[in-house]
Design a protein around this motif. Structure first.
Motif, PDB file in Angstrom:
ATOM      1  N   GLY A  28      16.408  59.536   0.890  1.00  0.00           N
ATOM      2  CA  GLY A  28      15.873  60.893   0.485  1.00  0.00           C
ATOM      3  C   GLY A  28      14.891  59.550  -1.037  1.00  0.00           C
ATOM      4  O   GLY A  28      14.245  60.490  -1.866  1.00  0.00           O
ATOM      5  N   HIS A  29      15.290  58.683  -1.734  1.00  0.00           N
ATOM      6  CA  HIS A  29      14.776  57.705  -3.257  1.00  0.00           C
ATOM      7  C   HIS A  29      13.392  57.274  -2.688  1.00  0.00           C
ATOM      8  O   HIS A  29      12.338  57.712  -3.250  1.00  0.00           O
ATOM      9  N   ALA A  30      13.746  57.215  -0.995  1.00  0.00           N
ATOM     10  CA  ALA A  30      12.173  56.847  -0.595  1.00  0.00           C
ATOM     11  C   ALA A  30      11.370  57.763  -0.120  1.00  0.00           C
ATOM     12  O   ALA A  30      10.042  57.815  -0.319  1.00  0.00           O
ATOM     13  N   PHE A  31      11.438  58.932   0.388  1.00  0.00           N
ATOM     14  CA  PHE A  31      10.607  59.898   1.040  1.00  0.00           C
ATOM     15  C   PHE A  31      10.329  60.796  -0.968  1.00  0.00           C
ATOM     16  O   PHE A  31       9.091  60.888  -0.721  1.00  0.00           O
ATOM     17  N   ALA A  80       8.757  62.990 -11.889  1.00  0.00           N
ATOM     18  CA  ALA A  80       8.855  61.799 -11.041  1.00  0.00           C
ATOM     19  C   ALA A  80       9.487  61.362 -10.793  1.00  0.00           C
ATOM     20  O   ALA A  80      10.225  60.463  -9.362  1.00  0.00           O
ATOM     21  N   HIS A  81       9.921  60.708 -11.302  1.00  0.00           N
ATOM     22  CA  HIS A  81      11.119  59.490 -11.903  1.00  0.00           C
ATOM     23  C   HIS A  81      12.388  59.520 -11.552  1.00  0.00           C
ATOM     24  O   HIS A  81      13.007  59.358 -10.420  1.00  0.00           O
ATOM     25  N   ILE A  82      12.771  60.992 -12.040  1.00  0.00           N
ATOM     26  CA  ILE A  82      13.752  62.017 -12.263  1.00  0.00           C
ATOM     27  C   ILE A  82      14.186  62.391 -10.388  1.00  0.00           C
ATOM     28  O   ILE A  82      15.171  62.107  -9.829  1.00  0.00           O
ATOM     29  N   LEU A  83      12.798  62.535 -10.039  1.00  0.00           N
ATOM     30  CA  LEU A  83      13.072  63.012  -8.486  1.00  0.00           C
ATOM     31  C   LEU A  83      13.407  61.955  -7.629  1.00  0.00           C
ATOM     32  O   LEU A  83      14.064  62.660  -6.554  1.00  0.00           O
ATOM     33  N   VAL A  84      12.809  60.916  -7.850  1.00  0.00           N
ATOM     34  CA  VAL A  84      13.227  59.943  -7.124  1.00  0.00           C
ATOM     35  C   VAL A  84      14.620  59.825  -7.154  1.00  0.00           C
ATOM     36  O   VAL A  84      15.256  59.404  -6.076  1.00  0.00           O
ATOM     37  N   PHE A  85      14.978  59.347  -8.585  1.00  0.00           N
ATOM     38  CA  PHE A  85      16.386  59.264  -8.572  1.00  0.00           C
ATOM     39  C   PHE A  85      17.659  59.988  -8.205  1.00  0.00           C
ATOM     40  O   PHE A  85      18.528  59.647  -7.324  1.00  0.00           O
ATOM     41  N   LEU A  86      17.039  60.994  -8.371  1.00  0.00           N
ATOM     42  CA  LEU A  86      18.137  62.339  -7.636  1.00  0.00           C
ATOM     43  C   LEU A  86      17.630  62.516  -5.761  1.00  0.00           C
ATOM     44  O   LEU A  86      18.563  63.122  -5.724  1.00  0.00           O
ATOM     45  N   GLY A  87      16.476  62.261  -5.116  1.00  0.00           N
ATOM     46  CA  GLY A  87      15.981  62.293  -4.202  1.00  0.00           C
ATOM     47  C   GLY A  87      17.844  61.710  -3.701  1.00  0.00           C
ATOM     48  O   GLY A  87      17.024  63.137  -2.150  1.00  0.00           O
ATOM     49  N   GLY A  88      18.427  61.277  -3.187  1.00  0.00           N
ATOM     50  CA  GLY A  88      19.487  60.492  -2.574  1.00  0.00           C
ATOM     51  C   GLY A  88      20.595  61.675  -2.207  1.00  0.00           C
ATOM     52  O   GLY A  88      20.422  62.357  -1.465  1.00  0.00           O
ATOM     53  N   LEU A  90      19.827  64.894  -3.467  1.00  0.00           N
ATOM     54  CA  LEU A  90      18.856  65.934  -2.816  1.00  0.00           C
ATOM     55  C   LEU A  90      19.178  65.832  -1.131  1.00  0.00           C
ATOM     56  O   LEU A  90      19.394  66.662  -0.976  1.00  0.00           O
ATOM     57  N   PHE A  91      18.829  65.119  -0.563  1.00  0.00           N
ATOM     58  CA  PHE A  91      19.136  64.979   1.440  1.00  0.00           C
ATOM     59  C   PHE A  91      20.512  64.705   1.121  1.00  0.00           C
ATOM     60  O   PHE A  91      20.653  65.799   2.463  1.00  0.00           O
ATOM     61  N   ASN A  92      21.201  64.283   0.279  1.00  0.00           N
ATOM     62  CA  ASN A  92      22.948  64.252   1.126  1.00  0.00           C
ATOM     63  C   ASN A  92      22.978  66.079   1.216  1.00  0.00           C
ATOM     64  O   ASN A  92      23.491  66.775   1.412  1.00  0.00           O
ATOM     65  N   ALA A  93      23.002  66.476  -0.681  1.00  0.00           N
ATOM     66  CA  ALA A  93      23.141  68.109  -0.132  1.00  0.00           C
ATOM     67  C   ALA A  93      22.154  69.027   0.981  1.00  0.00           C
ATOM     68  O   ALA A  93      23.324  69.799   1.471  1.00  0.00           O
ATOM     69  N   GLY A  94      21.290  69.081   1.111  1.00  0.00           N
ATOM     70  CA  GLY A  94      20.539  69.245   2.176  1.00  0.00           C
ATOM     71  C   GLY A  94      21.272  69.195   3.592  1.00  0.00           C
ATOM     72  O   GLY A  94      20.910  70.403   4.372  1.00  0.00           O
ATOM     73  N   SER A  95      21.223  68.123   3.650  1.00  0.00           N
ATOM     74  CA  SER A  95      22.515  67.414   4.903  1.00  0.00           C
ATOM     75  C   SER A  95      23.481  68.099   5.411  1.00  0.00           C
ATOM     76  O   SER A  95      23.769  68.811   6.493  1.00  0.00           O
ATOM     77  N   ILE A  96      24.166  68.507   4.090  1.00  0.00           N
ATOM     78  CA  ILE A  96      25.401  69.037   4.127  1.00  0.00           C
ATOM     79  C   ILE A  96      24.970  70.284   4.227  1.00  0.00           C
ATOM     80  O   ILE A  96      25.354  71.439   4.918  1.00  0.00           O
ATOM     81  N   ILE A  97      23.519  71.493   3.761  1.00  0.00           N
ATOM     82  CA  ILE A  97      23.679  72.642   4.229  1.00  0.00           C
ATOM     83  C   ILE A  97      23.102  72.614   5.322  1.00  0.00           C
ATOM     84  O   ILE A  97      23.582  74.141   6.214  1.00  0.00           O
ATOM     85  N   PRO A 139      22.444  50.964 -12.150  1.00  0.00           N
ATOM     86  CA  PRO A 139      23.033  51.956 -13.389  1.00  0.00           C
ATOM     87  C   PRO A 139      22.699  52.623 -11.792  1.00  0.00           C
ATOM     88  O   PRO A 139      22.536  52.740 -10.934  1.00  0.00           O
ATOM     89  N   SER A 140      24.418  54.134 -11.989  1.00  0.00           N
ATOM     90  CA  SER A 140      23.944  54.830 -11.182  1.00  0.00           C
ATOM     91  C   SER A 140      22.822  55.797 -10.920  1.00  0.00           C
ATOM     92  O   SER A 140      22.729  55.579 -12.326  1.00  0.00           O
ATOM     93  N   ASP A 141      22.215  56.947 -10.174  1.00  0.00           N
ATOM     94  CA  ASP A 141      21.142  57.619  -9.867  1.00  0.00           C
ATOM     95  C   ASP A 141      21.150  58.248 -11.477  1.00  0.00           C
ATOM     96  O   ASP A 141      19.911  58.146 -12.097  1.00  0.00           O
ATOM     97  N   MET A 142      22.473  59.031 -12.020  1.00  0.00           N
ATOM     98  CA  MET A 142      22.637  60.518 -13.079  1.00  0.00           C
ATOM     99  C   MET A 142      22.444  59.209 -13.849  1.00  0.00           C
ATOM    100  O   MET A 142      21.236  59.788 -14.967  1.00  0.00           O
TER     101      MET A 142
END
Length: 159
Positions: A28-31, A80-88, A90-97, A139-142
């Protein structure tokens, strides 16, 4: 109660499920870094390097730790940086869904593997979204999002 028969599930979780969740998170971060034009390095595991596949490096203790690093984004904005930081997350949440949807539609049968997958995905997301400093440089992503918004820092803390 945990007993010897549970060791199979323990090793499945440790050696398959957690590394899979970690890879989804880092992907997710890489994407998002890739979308915004960053050059990506994606490391899976710790210890001695085994091999590379493009920008992905696989290390001997593949289940221990993974991280994604990126160089300057071509589209260098706070969003853009916020989306990179939260991308992981977001991908985890997407995989759960996705997993829950496949179970609800009957494409997958409910199974302990999927239960563990969702359980550990939520666990992983919790610690990524909990604003904390694991060390001065990690730091953590957040917390990275907080630092970016408060101080304008856009350092890549993605691990």
């Amino acid at each position: 109660m945990f007993n010897l028969e549970d060791m199979t599930l323990f090793f499945l979780s440790l050696l398959v499920i957690l590394p899979l969740i970690t890879m989804i998170h880092q992907a997710g971060h890489a994407f998002f870094a890739w979308i915004f034009g960053g050059k990506i390095t994606f490391t899976i595991g710790a210890g001695k390097k085994l091999f590379d596949i493009g920008p992905v490096e696989v290390r001997r203790i593949y289940f221990w730790h993974s991280f994604c690093q990126y160089e300057k984004l071509k589209h260098d904005t706070k969003t853009a940086h916020i989306l990179v930081f939260l991308g992981g997350s977001l991908f985890n949440a997407g995989s759960i869904i996705l997993i829950n949807s496949l179970i609800l539609t009957g494409m997958f049968e409910p199974h302990i593997f999927f239960y563990q997958f969702v359980y550990f995905s939520v666990y992983y997301m919790f610690f990524a979204l909990f604003p904390a400093r694991y060390s001065e440089d990690h730091p953590s992503d957040m917390m990275a999002v907080y630092d970016l918004l408060k101080y304008g820092k856009s350092k890549d803390p993605l691990d």
